[in-house]
Design an enzyme around this catalytic site. Structure first.
Site, PDB file in Angstrom:
ATOM      1  N   GLY A 206       0.784  -1.227   0.000  1.00 36.41           N
ATOM      2  CA  GLY A 206       0.000   0.000   0.000  1.00 36.41           C
ATOM      3  C   GLY A 206       0.814   1.274   0.000  1.00 36.41           C
ATOM      4  O   GLY A 206       0.260   2.354   0.233  1.00 36.41           O
ATOM      5  N   GLU A 242       5.057  -6.226   1.858  1.00 33.70           N
ATOM      6  CA  GLU A 242       4.660  -6.847   0.575  1.00 33.70           C
ATOM      7  C   GLU A 242       4.075  -5.813  -0.388  1.00 33.70           C
ATOM      8  O   GLU A 242       2.906  -5.902  -0.766  1.00 33.70           O
ATOM      9  CB  GLU A 242       3.678  -8.000   0.820  1.00 33.70           C
ATOM     10  CG  GLU A 242       2.541  -7.622   1.758  1.00 33.70           C
ATOM     11  CD  GLU A 242       1.562  -8.758   2.034  1.00 33.70           C
ATOM     12  OE1 GLU A 242       1.960  -9.923   1.963  1.00 33.70           O
ATOM     13  OE2 GLU A 242       0.398  -8.441   2.329  1.00 33.70           O
ATOM     14  N   GLY A 244       3.329  -3.825  -3.936  1.00 31.58           N
ATOM     15  CA  GLY A 244       3.134  -4.196  -5.328  1.00 31.58           C
ATOM     16  C   GLY A 244       3.261  -2.968  -6.221  1.00 31.58           C
ATOM     17  O   GLY A 244       4.246  -2.780  -6.935  1.00 31.58           O
ATOM     18  N   ARG A 245       2.264  -2.085  -6.144  1.00 32.05           N
ATOM     19  CA  ARG A 245       2.203  -0.908  -7.018  1.00 32.05           C
ATOM     20  C   ARG A 245       3.489  -0.087  -6.987  1.00 32.05           C
ATOM     21  O   ARG A 245       4.012   0.308  -8.033  1.00 32.05           O
ATOM     22  CB  ARG A 245       1.014  -0.032  -6.605  1.00 32.05           C
ATOM     23  CG  ARG A 245       0.695   1.093  -7.590  1.00 32.05           C
ATOM     24  CD  ARG A 245      -0.396   2.025  -7.056  1.00 32.05           C
ATOM     25  NE  ARG A 245      -1.648   1.376  -6.782  1.00 32.05           N
ATOM     26  CZ  ARG A 245      -2.614   1.163  -7.677  1.00 32.05           C
ATOM     27  NH1 ARG A 245      -2.469   1.585  -8.913  1.00 32.05           N
ATOM     28  NH2 ARG A 245      -3.734   0.553  -7.331  1.00 32.05           N
ATOM     29  N   CYS A 316     -17.018   2.149 -26.945  1.00 34.96           N
ATOM     30  CA  CYS A 316     -18.260   2.899 -27.108  1.00 34.96           C
ATOM     31  C   CYS A 316     -18.880   3.143 -25.739  1.00 34.96           C
ATOM     32  O   CYS A 316     -19.985   2.671 -25.448  1.00 34.96           O
ATOM     33  CB  CYS A 316     -19.216   2.123 -28.008  1.00 34.96           C
ATOM     34  SG  CYS A 316     -18.422   1.533 -29.500  1.00 34.96           S
ATOM     35  N   TYR A 345      -1.169  -2.873 -11.990  1.00 39.50           N
ATOM     36  CA  TYR A 345      -2.630  -2.802 -12.086  1.00 39.50           C
ATOM     37  C   TYR A 345      -3.023  -2.112 -13.399  1.00 39.50           C
ATOM     38  O   TYR A 345      -3.828  -1.188 -13.401  1.00 39.50           O
ATOM     39  CB  TYR A 345      -3.230  -2.076 -10.881  1.00 39.50           C
ATOM     40  CG  TYR A 345      -2.802  -2.648  -9.552  1.00 39.50           C
ATOM     41  CD1 TYR A 345      -3.371  -3.824  -9.078  1.00 39.50           C
ATOM     42  CD2 TYR A 345      -1.826  -2.034  -8.783  1.00 39.50           C
ATOM     43  CE1 TYR A 345      -2.981  -4.372  -7.865  1.00 39.50           C
ATOM     44  CE2 TYR A 345      -1.430  -2.573  -7.566  1.00 39.50           C
ATOM     45  CZ  TYR A 345      -2.010  -3.736  -7.117  1.00 39.50           C
ATOM     46  OH  TYR A 345      -1.605  -4.267  -5.916  1.00 39.50           O
TER      47      TYR A 345
END
Ligand SMILES: *Cc1c(COP(=O)(O)O)cnc(C)c1O
Length: 381
Positions: A206, A242, A244-245, A316, A345
């Site tokens: 996070g 841990e 990620g981003r 569309c 992500y």
């Protein structure tokens, strides 16, 4: 080449993750949350630097086994684990299974006994963390993730047969800056040691990524200092993070060619070949994806006047907005746009079958070099 392209800068990723690792005190284990980007090249690039991988599905276990055979995942997590999921995690020898509820813990124990083993577990706890110096109270409210503190205490006092409860896992929020993340880590560890005598704590991911400023980075050095203080206060503690981003966001770019520009009721729209079916990040997060423009060298089509633009894709739906900008300068048909910060992500969370457009291509290297070569070729070739 007019099809959109994802370019992963694996050299940049290697340099970035080494910087992250170097900022953390050595005893802290740096796990990578595979769900952020499970691309094989990304996993192989991270493998020599990170201490382990956090997985959260059987698909991610399979990906790990294919891409990094012999590398046992450090953690298996996620809500709604079926018996098949738990059995697969046990069979893979995953180092720690993060358990989300008392019922899941009982099922895991029974499966471990049936498999003739025992499961090493961290309990995911939904803690009300009041980080000193921060007005934010995280966790502690109703949530599908983790178990209530009182349930965790009960699981530790009376664990079912077949499980060894080693400690606590808490992933309480995302978008935390370093002072807040450090305060949250300290508070989670304090609770875990005091209330359940935890010898191991995984304080989650996070760490903040600022999409409005592609040059900004989470303050890993400051966070590392905060974790060093936590270790000083709890000698012998096994401490894991841990993210990620914040590890992979910067290593990916999405390149797309402009097919149309037009003015609609006073506002400029730029339409690219591609869209949020390839790069869902801006739609999912509700931000304009940062981008730069490589001008088509033989361009002779219409251009915007250099004022504010909305950049959209081929879907569309009015939700297919990749970006907005007030400062991009004139943009014309054939220009190649490089959307930065598309390494986490991004492709892997996108609705790739919506409208059944072709998938993007994938390359490794320097995204701006790829874009420059693309923009130098004759249009639509
Ligand atoms: C998604 C997730 C992470 C990674 O979060 P980032 O915001 O990408 O750092 C870590 N742990 C758990 C349990 C998660 O669900």
């Amino acid at each position: 080449m007019t099809r959109p392209v994802y370019v992963h800068d694996l050299d940049g990723l290697a340099a970035h993750v080494r910087t992250v690792r170097a900022a953390l005190p050595r005893p802290v284990e740096l796990l990578y949350a595979v769900k952020a980007n499970p691309d094989p090249g990304v996993l192989r690039t991270l493998a020599p630097v990170v201490d382990g991988f956090e997985t959260a599905s059987r698909g991610e276990l399979r990906r790990m086994a294919e891409v990094l055979p012999g590398r046992v995942p450090a953690a298996y997590a996620g809500p709604g684990k079926t018996d098949e999921d738990l059995a697969a995690a046990l069979a893979a020898g995953v180092d720690r299974i993060h358990v989300e509820s008392p019922a899941e813990l009982r099922r895991l124990g029974a499966l471990a006994i049936a498999a003739g083993t025992s499961a090493r577990v961290l309990l995911r706890v939904n803690l009300p963390v009041d980080a000193p110096g921060a007005s934010l109270v995280m966790g502690g409210g109703p949530s599908p993730f983790g178990m209530d503190p009182a349930d965790a205490v009960e699981c530790v006092r009376h664990p079912p047969a077949g499980v060894e409860v080693r400690g606590v896992h808490a992933h309480l929020a995302s978008g935390l800056d370093a002072p807040l993340a450090g305060a949250v880590a300290a508070a989670v560890v304090r609770w875990s040691v005091a209330e359940v005598g935890a010898a191991e704590v995984d304080v989650g991911g996070g760490m903040a990524v600022d999409y409005a400023d592609p040059t900004a980075r989470f303050d890993w050095v400051g966070y590392g200092r905060a974790l060093a203080d936590v270790l000083d206060a709890h000698p012998g503690l096994r401490l894991r993070i841990e993210p990620g981003r914040s590890v992979t966001a910067y290593c990916g770019a999405y390149l797309a060619e402009v097919v149309d520009v037009k003015r609609s009721h006073g506002e400029w729209f730029v339409v690219v070949e591609g869209g949020t079916h390839h790069l869902r990040t801006p739609a999912a997060k509700g931000h304009p994806q940062p981008f730069t423009v490589h001008r088509r060298q033989d361009a002779d089509g219409p251009r915007t006047d250099g004022g504010p633009v909305t950049v959209v894709g081929q879907l569309c739906t009015p939700k297919d907005i990749l970006s907005r900008s007030t400062a991009a300068g004139p943009i014309g048909v054939g220009d190649v746009l490089v959307f930065a910060m598309a390494g986490a992500y991004a492709w892997n969370i996108s609705h790739r079958d919506f409208l059944l457009h072709e998938p993007p291509e994938f390359r490794t290297g320097d995204p701006h070099r790829v874009a420059a070569e693309w923009a130098a070729r004759p249009s639509r070739s």
